[in-house]
Design an enzyme around this catalytic site. Structure first.
Site, PDB file in Angstrom:
ATOM      1  N   CYS A  29     -87.448  46.099 -64.370  1.00  0.00           N
ATOM      2  CA  CYS A  29     -88.048  45.705 -65.674  1.00  0.00           C
ATOM      3  C   CYS A  29     -87.844  46.999 -66.554  1.00  0.00           C
ATOM      4  O   CYS A  29     -88.346  48.076 -66.230  1.00  0.00           O
ATOM      5  CB  CYS A  29     -89.618  45.421 -65.764  1.00  0.00           C
ATOM      6  N   CYS A  38     -82.670  44.482 -71.158  1.00  0.00           N
ATOM      7  CA  CYS A  38     -83.812  43.697 -70.748  1.00  0.00           C
ATOM      8  C   CYS A  38     -83.511  42.848 -69.519  1.00  0.00           C
ATOM      9  O   CYS A  38     -82.502  42.116 -69.745  1.00  0.00           O
ATOM     10  CB  CYS A  38     -84.527  42.790 -71.686  1.00  0.00           C
ATOM     11  N   HIS A  80     -84.365  40.214 -68.676  1.00  0.00           N
ATOM     12  CA  HIS A  80     -84.437  38.419 -68.878  1.00  0.00           C
ATOM     13  C   HIS A  80     -83.188  38.125 -69.443  1.00  0.00           C
ATOM     14  O   HIS A  80     -82.736  36.876 -69.446  1.00  0.00           O
ATOM     15  CB  HIS A  80     -85.725  38.269 -69.822  1.00  0.00           C
TER      16      HIS A  80
END
Ligand code: DGL
Length: 264
Positions: A72, A185, A187
């Site tokens: 992360c 990021c 994601h």
């Protein structure tokens, strides 16, 4: 057996796990998706630090991990320094926006950076971006994407709402001939296809899962790890998670088990 702890606020870190699973053998991998506290990117540095400390301590108490991967960018920015001070003997690898490889690969000299608000305002990112872009005469287009992590967690990786959000953020990049975008990021690789569609050009997307995996293997082999055998994975979340996306990403039917990591 060697034990590796990996965490993120949710599904994003699985893009790093995908890369790890291509490289790591003879180890047990424990993954925590801290969905109870997601999204990290819109929390304060102090809150993100506390979540990261709690998860690391949990990994050590419960699984005696040998290495920690902070999958992360947001948690790396807020917590890696303190984690390294608190756990000097633990191998700790973080995730940082790949600005350097982006600068090496751009042809137009225009590089986009998509990240969470917390990552972009963090000292680590500010320093890195400022040093590299000035040295190399690169124009950086930085864009925080609040709400994108929630869309991805909801499974809306192709929805018209997600596309509209990306249109809004990416239009200035498209209009300025950005040809390389840093996915800052973990994601965001999950909406990589949509980003390419919106940009309508030949685009290089940079994410760092492979580099993290190589680094981990290097550090472990230095300590005598023999990279042979199976990689076993145990997946956990602290809140709810979209198990369909987990299955698609890892091509396995294993569901994430809910756990409580709070110290009380
Ligand atoms: N996947 C995370 C990152 O790399 C955090 C997303 C979030 O929870 O905001 O920054």
């Amino acid at each position: 057996m060697l034990k590796i702890g990996v965490f993120d606020s949710g599904l994003g870190g699985l893009t790093v796990v995908q890369a790890l699973s291509q490289v790591m053998k003879g180890a047990e991998l424990f993954y925590i998706a801290d969905t109870q506290n997601a999204p990290y990117g819109e929390k304060t540095k102090e809150e993100i630090l506390q979540y990261s400390l709690d998860i690391t301590q949990y990994f050590l108490d419960k699984h005696q991990i040998d290495a920690l991967i902070i999958a992360c960018n947001t948690a790396t920015s807020a917590a890696i320094q303190t984690l390294r001070e608190n756990y000097p003997t633990l191998i700790i690898i973080g995730t940082e926006p790949g600005i350097k490889p982006a600068i090496e690969q751009t042809r137009t000299g225009k590089v986009g950076v998509l990240a969470t608000p917390a990552t972009l305002r963090g000292d680590k990112y500010q320093q890195l971006a400022c040093d590299l872009a000035t040295q190399q005469n690169i124009e950086l287009f930085e864009q925080a994407c609040p709400g994108l992590v929630e869309q991805i967690e909801k499974g809306e990786i192709e929805s018209s709402q997600t596309k509209e959000m990306l249109e809004y953020w990416l239009t200035p990049m498209r209009e300025n001939s950005v040809d390389t975008i840093v996915l800052g990021c973990t994601h965001y690789p999950l909406v990589g296809t949509l980003i390419e569609e919106v940009m309508q050009c030949k685009l290089t997307l940079i994410h760092t899962g492979k580099a993290i995996s190589k680094r981990l293997l290097f550090l472990l082999e230095e300590k005598g790890h023999i990279n042979q055998g199976r990689l076993d994975m145990k997946l956990y979340c602290t809140g709810t998670i979209n198990n369909e996306t987990v299955a698609t990403l890892l091509q396995s039917e294993e569901k994430m088990k809910q756990i409580n990591i709070s110290k009380s």
